[in-house]
Design a protein around this motif. Sequence first.
Motif, PDB file in Angstrom:
ATOM      1  N   PHE A  10     -13.125 -89.080   9.261  1.00  0.00           N
ATOM      2  CA  PHE A  10     -13.995 -90.057   8.638  1.00  0.00           C
ATOM      3  C   PHE A  10     -13.250 -90.855   7.580  1.00  0.00           C
TER       4      PHE A  10
ATOM      5  N   SER B 287     -24.756 -83.327  10.062  1.00  0.00           N
ATOM      6  CA  SER B 287     -24.371 -84.230   8.987  1.00  0.00           C
ATOM      7  C   SER B 287     -22.854 -84.247   8.948  1.00  0.00           C
ATOM      8  N   ARG B 288     -22.275 -85.296   8.390  1.00  0.00           N
ATOM      9  CA  ARG B 288     -20.817 -85.353   8.338  1.00  0.00           C
ATOM     10  C   ARG B 288     -20.293 -84.281   7.378  1.00  0.00           C
TER      11      ARG B 288
ATOM     12  N   MET C 248     -27.666 -87.933  15.024  1.00  0.00           N
ATOM     13  CA  MET C 248     -26.948 -88.063  13.750  1.00  0.00           C
ATOM     14  C   MET C 248     -27.715 -88.971  12.783  1.00  0.00           C
ATOM     15  N   GLU C 249     -27.586 -88.873  11.560  1.00  0.00           N
ATOM     16  CA  GLU C 249     -27.353 -87.643  10.851  1.00  0.00           C
ATOM     17  C   GLU C 249     -28.706 -87.016  10.562  1.00  0.00           C
TER      18      GLU C 249
ATOM     19  N   ILE D  22     -20.278 -81.398  14.236  1.00  0.00           N
ATOM     20  CA  ILE D  22     -20.599 -82.644  14.914  1.00  0.00           C
ATOM     21  C   ILE D  22     -20.221 -82.546  16.384  1.00  0.00           C
TER      22      ILE D  22
ATOM     23  N   TYR E 173     -21.465 -99.013  14.024  1.00  0.00           N
ATOM     24  CA  TYR E 173     -21.369 -97.632  14.480  1.00  0.00           C
ATOM     25  C   TYR E 173     -20.810 -97.491  15.890  1.00  0.00           C
TER      26      TYR E 173
ATOM     27  N   TRP F  84     -19.278 -91.643  14.710  1.00  0.00           N
ATOM     28  CA  TRP F  84     -19.487 -90.303  14.170  1.00  0.00           C
ATOM     29  C   TRP F  84     -18.396 -89.324  14.561  1.00  0.00           C
ATOM     30  N   ARG F  85     -17.456 -89.742  15.375  1.00  0.00           N
ATOM     31  CA  ARG F  85     -16.327 -88.859  15.660  1.00  0.00           C
ATOM     32  C   ARG F  85     -15.365 -88.883  14.466  1.00  0.00           C
ATOM     33  N   GLY F  86     -14.832 -87.699  14.059  1.00  0.00           N
ATOM     34  CA  GLY F  86     -13.887 -87.654  12.946  1.00  0.00           C
ATOM     35  C   GLY F  86     -12.512 -88.114  13.383  1.00  0.00           C
TER      36      GLY F  86
ATOM     37  N   ASP G 211     -13.885 -83.517  11.135  1.00  0.00           N
ATOM     38  CA  ASP G 211     -15.029 -82.825  11.714  1.00  0.00           C
ATOM     39  C   ASP G 211     -14.772 -81.318  11.695  1.00  0.00           C
TER      40      ASP G 211
END
Length: 223
Positions: free
Chosen positions: A37, A159-160, A130-131, A47, A78, A33-35, A43
């Motif tokens: 993406f 959310s992304r 998340m998310e 986030i 993930y 989930w880290r940008g 991000d």
Amino acid sequence: GGRASAARPRSPVLITPTPASTLLIVCDTQERWRGPFEDGSADDGKIADAIESCAMLARAASVLKMRTISAKQDSEYYGETMAEIAAELPQDATVVERTTFSAMTNEVVDAVEEAAESDEGLNGVVVCGMEIHGAVLQTALDLLRHGTNVFVPIDCVASRPGREADFDAAIQMLEAAGAVITTAETLLLQLVPDTKSEFFGEVGQMLELEGEGDDAADDDDEQ
């Protein structure tokens, strides 16, 4: 005399969460989930803010000795739980692996029922991570179907980037279903509602409150 009025349904907002009667579920705070993406978006900060707030909740759960579940989805895809959150989780936190978006696996259902049957009971479950329109939403809705009160701190979910409509829709769905939309600070102040609590010093530092804990007590003694 007049006809007795029907009892007014109790709002879940009136439920007081306490450390012993509250369970924390941290959903999918995993490295992917880290940008940036895959779609090229970066991000926008939400986030990153949610990660920081989830870490604070995890730390508070450790300090307050709250029942905690770290729910991971498909770790091969993930990745593992972010280090800054994993480091703050209680040592006895239950780690659950699954491939479904909802974290309400049989193991989690058992944990919820065990908490409900304990001497302290279960006033509610806090869901963060998340998310918001995926795992958090589906987990929270399953908990509500199970008859459990749910608290969702809005600064601990995300959310992304580019999914603002999904974020807003998920919050609306949760409110309509009966979840309590709160914030990390509001929740922690409910969990530790007395400045003379043995835990308020540490919680106050997390929230960057001035005069917290012993300092506040010393000020009272001088008056």
